[in-house]
Design an enzyme around this catalytic site. Structure first.
Site, PDB file in Angstrom:
ATOM      1  CB  VAL A 165      -9.692  -7.053  15.566  1.00 55.14           C
ATOM      2  CG1 VAL A 165     -10.413  -7.618  14.190  1.00 55.14           C
ATOM      3  CG2 VAL A 165      -9.864  -7.752  16.677  1.00 55.14           C
ATOM      4  CB  CYS A 166      -7.480  -2.462  13.146  1.00 55.32           C
ATOM      5  SG  CYS A 166      -8.943  -1.970  14.199  1.00 55.32           S
ATOM      6  N   PRO A 167      -5.034  -4.624  12.570  1.00 55.17           N
ATOM      7  CG  PRO A 167      -3.402  -5.051  14.098  1.00 55.17           C
ATOM      8  CD  PRO A 167      -4.684  -4.379  13.944  1.00 55.17           C
TER       9      PRO A 167
END
Length: 187
Positions: free
Chosen positions: A46-48
């Site tokens: 999810v972070c990128p």
């Protein structure tokens, strides 16, 4: 206890930005609007998507005088490696702060107990170093940079127009409210 409307605590860290390692501290934040965009870890899922979304709107944030500091407990070296290896992360021009000691993350009360990872947290800091907005989302729920941009505009409007507030879904240029006894029970 909430840290909303409190002053940020002192910190010093090293960030990756524009192909270089740079030192950043709480002193760098003073005098301008800042977003601290915490995320659990580099090389994840999810972070990128979130960091890429923020990169896509970075110019809009800078037009408002806002600097962005993405923070995880990874090192600045790991940030540089991720920036080099991922097309999505490679478009980032804002600060990627390394926080392996967890100092910055703990200063914002955003550390996951016993994990050494930051929660998915967003903090808007005003030019006086006061936290004006915060949002913590669960692990599997990504944030929306366009919605954050709307909230930044609202916070800046309220700061520049004492006595006015922005209602739900307020967009720049729309009508605001002036709280008074005359409005009680009429909204």
């Amino acid at each position: 206890m909430s840290i909303l409307n409190t002053e940020i605590k002192p910190f010093e860290a090293t960030a990756f930005r524009d192909g270089e390692y740079v030192d950043v501290s709480d002193a760098d934040v003073r005098g301008k609007w800042s977003i601290f965009f915490f995320y659990p870890a580099d090389f994840t899922f999810v972070c990128p998507t979130e960091l890429g979304d923020m990169a896509d709107l970075y110019d809009e944030f800078t037009k408002l005088g806002v600097e962005v500091y993405a923070v995880s407990t990874d090192t600045h070296h790991v940030h540089a490696a991720w920036h080099k290896s991922s097309d999505t992360i490679g478009k980032i021009r804002y600060y990627m702060v390394g926080d392996p000691s967890g100092t910055v993350t703990r200063n914002f009360d955003n550390m996951r107990d016993g994990e050494g990872l930051a929660d998915r947290g967003t903090f808007l800091v005003d030019p006086d170093g006061i936290i004006q907005y915060l949002e913590i989302t669960p692990e599997g729920v990504g944030r929306n940079a366009a919605e954050l941009l709307r909230k930044v505009k609202a916070a800046q409007y309220v700061r520049n127009h004492p006595g006015e507030v922005c209602p739900a879904k307020w967009e720049e240029g729309e009508t605001t409210l002036a709280p008074s006894i005359d409005l009680v029970g009429k909204i």
